[in-house]
Design a protein around this motif. Sequence first.
Motif, mmCIF file in Angstrom:
data_model
loop_
_atom_site.group_PDB
_atom_site.id
_atom_site.type_symbol
_atom_site.label_atom_id
_atom_site.label_comp_id
_atom_site.label_asym_id
_atom_site.label_seq_id
_atom_site.Cartn_x
_atom_site.Cartn_y
_atom_site.Cartn_z
ATOM 1 N N GLU A 156 0.829 -1.212 0.000
ATOM 2 C CA GLU A 156 0.000 0.000 0.000
ATOM 3 C C GLU A 156 0.861 1.259 0.000
ATOM 4 O O GLU A 156 0.605 2.204 -0.758
ATOM 5 N N ARG A 157 1.906 1.247 0.870
ATOM 6 C CA ARG A 157 2.803 2.406 0.899
ATOM 7 C C ARG A 157 3.528 2.559 -0.429
ATOM 8 O O ARG A 157 3.739 3.673 -0.917
ATOM 9 N N LEU A 158 3.899 1.436 -1.004
ATOM 10 C CA LEU A 158 4.596 1.482 -2.296
ATOM 11 C C LEU A 158 3.694 2.035 -3.388
ATOM 12 O O LEU A 158 4.135 2.775 -4.268
ATOM 13 N N GLY A 159 2.389 1.677 -3.324
ATOM 14 C CA GLY A 159 1.454 2.212 -4.303
ATOM 15 C C GLY A 159 1.357 3.725 -4.210
ATOM 16 O O GLY A 159 1.332 4.425 -5.225
ATOM 17 N N LYS A 160 1.323 4.244 -2.970
ATOM 18 C CA LYS A 160 1.276 5.703 -2.807
ATOM 19 C C LYS A 160 2.553 6.344 -3.332
ATOM 20 O O LYS A 160 2.508 7.400 -3.972
ATOM 21 N N THR A 161 3.691 5.703 -3.035
ATOM 22 C CA THR A 161 4.958 6.224 -3.546
ATOM 23 C C THR A 161 4.989 6.202 -5.070
ATOM 24 O O THR A 161 5.453 7.135 -5.723
ATOM 25 N N GLY A 162 4.445 5.110 -5.652
ATOM 26 C CA GLY A 162 4.393 5.018 -7.110
ATOM 27 C C GLY A 162 3.543 6.125 -7.718
ATOM 28 O O GLY A 162 3.885 6.682 -8.762
ATOM 29 N N ASP A 163 2.417 6.459 -7.024
ATOM 30 C CA ASP A 163 1.576 7.558 -7.525
ATOM 31 C C ASP A 163 2.336 8.875 -7.512
ATOM 32 O O ASP A 163 2.241 9.679 -8.450
ATOM 33 N N ARG A 164 3.104 9.104 -6.428
ATOM 34 C CA ARG A 164 3.884 10.341 -6.363
ATOM 35 C C ARG A 164 4.956 10.363 -7.450
ATOM 36 O O ARG A 164 5.232 11.409 -8.049
ATOM 37 N N VAL A 165 5.556 9.215 -7.697
ATOM 38 C CA VAL A 165 6.576 9.146 -8.747
ATOM 39 C C VAL A 165 5.958 9.415 -10.114
ATOM 40 O O VAL A 165 6.526 10.128 -10.953
ATOM 41 N N LYS A 166 4.749 8.855 -10.357
ATOM 42 C CA LYS A 166 4.072 9.109 -11.630
ATOM 43 C C LYS A 166 3.756 10.582 -11.795
ATOM 44 O O LYS A 166 3.890 11.145 -12.883
ATOM 45 N N GLU A 167 3.309 11.225 -10.694
ATOM 46 C CA GLU A 167 3.003 12.648 -10.761
ATOM 47 C C GLU A 167 4.252 13.461 -11.058
ATOM 48 O O GLU A 167 4.230 14.400 -11.875
ATOM 49 N N SER A 168 5.357 13.092 -10.396
ATOM 50 C CA SER A 168 6.623 13.785 -10.658
ATOM 51 C C SER A 168 7.068 13.573 -12.092
ATOM 52 O O SER A 168 7.560 14.496 -12.748
ATOM 53 N N ARG A 169 6.884 12.360 -12.594
ATOM 54 C CA ARG A 169 7.273 12.060 -13.969
ATOM 55 C C ARG A 169 6.419 12.849 -14.966
ATOM 56 O O ARG A 169 6.912 13.345 -15.976
ATOM 57 N N ARG A 170 5.101 12.984 -14.645
ATOM 58 C CA ARG A 170 4.212 13.753 -15.520
ATOM 59 C C ARG A 170 4.631 15.228 -15.546
ATOM 60 O O ARG A 170 4.686 15.856 -16.606
ATOM 61 N N THR A 171 4.953 15.765 -14.349
ATOM 62 C CA THR A 171 5.403 17.163 -14.289
ATOM 63 C C THR A 171 6.697 17.342 -15.066
ATOM 64 O O THR A 171 6.891 18.339 -15.775
ATOM 65 N N MET A 172 7.596 16.369 -14.956
ATOM 66 C CA MET A 172 8.868 16.440 -15.664
ATOM 67 C C MET A 172 8.652 16.422 -17.175
ATOM 68 O O MET A 172 9.296 17.173 -17.915
ATOM 69 N N LEU A 173 7.697 15.586 -17.648
ATOM 70 C CA LEU A 173 7.409 15.526 -19.079
ATOM 71 C C LEU A 173 6.809 16.839 -19.574
ATOM 72 O O LEU A 173 7.142 17.314 -20.666
ATOM 73 N N GLU A 174 5.914 17.434 -18.754
ATOM 74 C CA GLU A 174 5.335 18.719 -19.140
ATOM 75 C C GLU A 174 6.411 19.793 -19.224
ATOM 76 O O GLU A 174 6.421 20.615 -20.142
ATOM 77 N N THR A 175 7.328 19.773 -18.248
ATOM 78 C CA THR A 175 8.427 20.748 -18.266
ATOM 79 C C THR A 175 9.319 20.540 -19.478
ATOM 80 O O THR A 175 9.772 21.492 -20.119
ATOM 81 N N GLU A 176 9.552 19.268 -19.817
ATOM 82 C CA GLU A 176 10.387 18.966 -20.989
ATOM 83 C C GLU A 176 9.720 19.451 -22.265
ATOM 84 O O GLU A 176 10.374 20.018 -23.147
ATOM 85 N N GLU A 177 8.387 19.246 -22.373
ATOM 86 C CA GLU A 177 7.665 19.714 -23.553
ATOM 87 C C GLU A 177 7.721 21.235 -23.661
ATOM 88 O O GLU A 177 7.900 21.788 -24.750
ATOM 89 N N LEU A 178 7.596 21.926 -22.508
ATOM 90 C CA LEU A 178 7.676 23.385 -22.511
ATOM 91 C C LEU A 178 9.064 23.840 -22.956
ATOM 92 O O LEU A 178 9.212 24.783 -23.735
ATOM 93 N N GLY A 179 10.097 23.141 -22.455
ATOM 94 C CA GLY A 179 11.462 23.482 -22.853
ATOM 95 C C GLY A 179 11.693 23.292 -24.339
ATOM 96 O O GLY A 179 12.330 24.118 -24.999
ATOM 97 N N VAL A 180 11.141 22.192 -24.886
ATOM 98 C CA VAL A 180 11.281 21.936 -26.333
ATOM 99 C C VAL A 180 10.592 23.038 -27.133
ATOM 100 O O VAL A 180 11.112 23.518 -28.148
ATOM 101 N N SER A 181 9.382 23.460 -26.662
ATOM 102 C CA SER A 181 8.659 24.526 -27.349
ATOM 103 C C SER A 181 9.449 25.834 -27.341
ATOM 104 O O SER A 181 9.540 26.528 -28.355
ATOM 105 N N ILE A 182 10.045 26.156 -26.183
ATOM 106 C CA ILE A 182 10.848 27.382 -26.090
ATOM 107 C C ILE A 182 12.056 27.306 -27.017
ATOM 108 O O ILE A 182 12.401 28.277 -27.709
ATOM 109 N N LEU A 183 12.704 26.146 -27.055
ATOM 110 C CA LEU A 183 13.865 25.983 -27.936
ATOM 111 C C LEU A 183 13.473 26.141 -29.403
ATOM 112 O O LEU A 183 14.215 26.726 -30.200
ATOM 113 N N GLN A 184 12.290 25.611 -29.754
ATOM 114 C CA GLN A 184 11.825 25.757 -31.138
ATOM 115 C C GLN A 184 11.566 27.226 -31.475
ATOM 116 O O GLN A 184 11.915 27.695 -32.570
ATOM 117 N N ASP A 185 10.966 27.964 -30.516
ATOM 118 C CA ASP A 185 10.729 29.392 -30.745
ATOM 119 C C ASP A 185 12.043 30.144 -30.901
ATOM 120 O O ASP A 185 12.184 31.010 -31.778
#
Length: 221
Positions: free
Chosen positions: A128-157
């Motif tokens: 159960e604790r691992l599942g909660k940790t996994g959810d936090r990791v997924k959220e962090s990974r999603r935020t990281m992907l969004e940040t990466e997409e924003l960075g790619v967009s800025i680089l393209q501009d």
Amino acid sequence: MSEVFEGYERQYCELSENLSRKCTSAGALNGEQKKQKVADIKSGIDEAESLIRKMDLEARSLQPNVKAVLLVKLRGYKSDLNNLKGEVKRIVSGNLNPAARDELLESGMADAITASADQRTRLMMSTERLGKTGDRVKESRRTMLETEELGVSILQDLHSQRQSLLHAHNTLHGVDENVGKSKRILTSMARRMSRNKWIIGSIVAVLVIAIGLILYFKLSN
């Protein structure tokens, strides 16, 4: 959390429960049936050890925060497997006499089953604790992907702006070259005009002198 690890984990939990039931039933058997049951249990234990090795390799390949949680969980599975091995040893040693076997079933196996149940309870809490940790990791990974997409967009501009600046620079360079050519042409024309002025002035001067001489000779006669 790793889906591969979860797959191995489900297989191990099912196999562990099956082996526990087989150990309970094997304790009441005798002779050849008991030997066959023990051989079957040992084969299952080998399979369980293989699953634990696979889980260990998978856990060590993950990110440090997930890896630490999975390794703690894996230690619980290893302890559970050691309990199963202990049950098998006690079953094998139970061939001494019926009284010893009954005592083994009543004390040793009861303790082992209780310990295994407690271990599984702790493993469920860890899951159960691992599942909660996994959810936090997924959220962090999603935020990281969004940040990466924003960075790619800025680089393209920035790349697009750089191309525009280079195009403007090339255009200005061409204008500078045209201005330089025009300046050289105007300078050449100015020189020609100046030379023509001197030539025309010289001709006019010669004509004036000639006219003066002609008038002088006419008036003298």
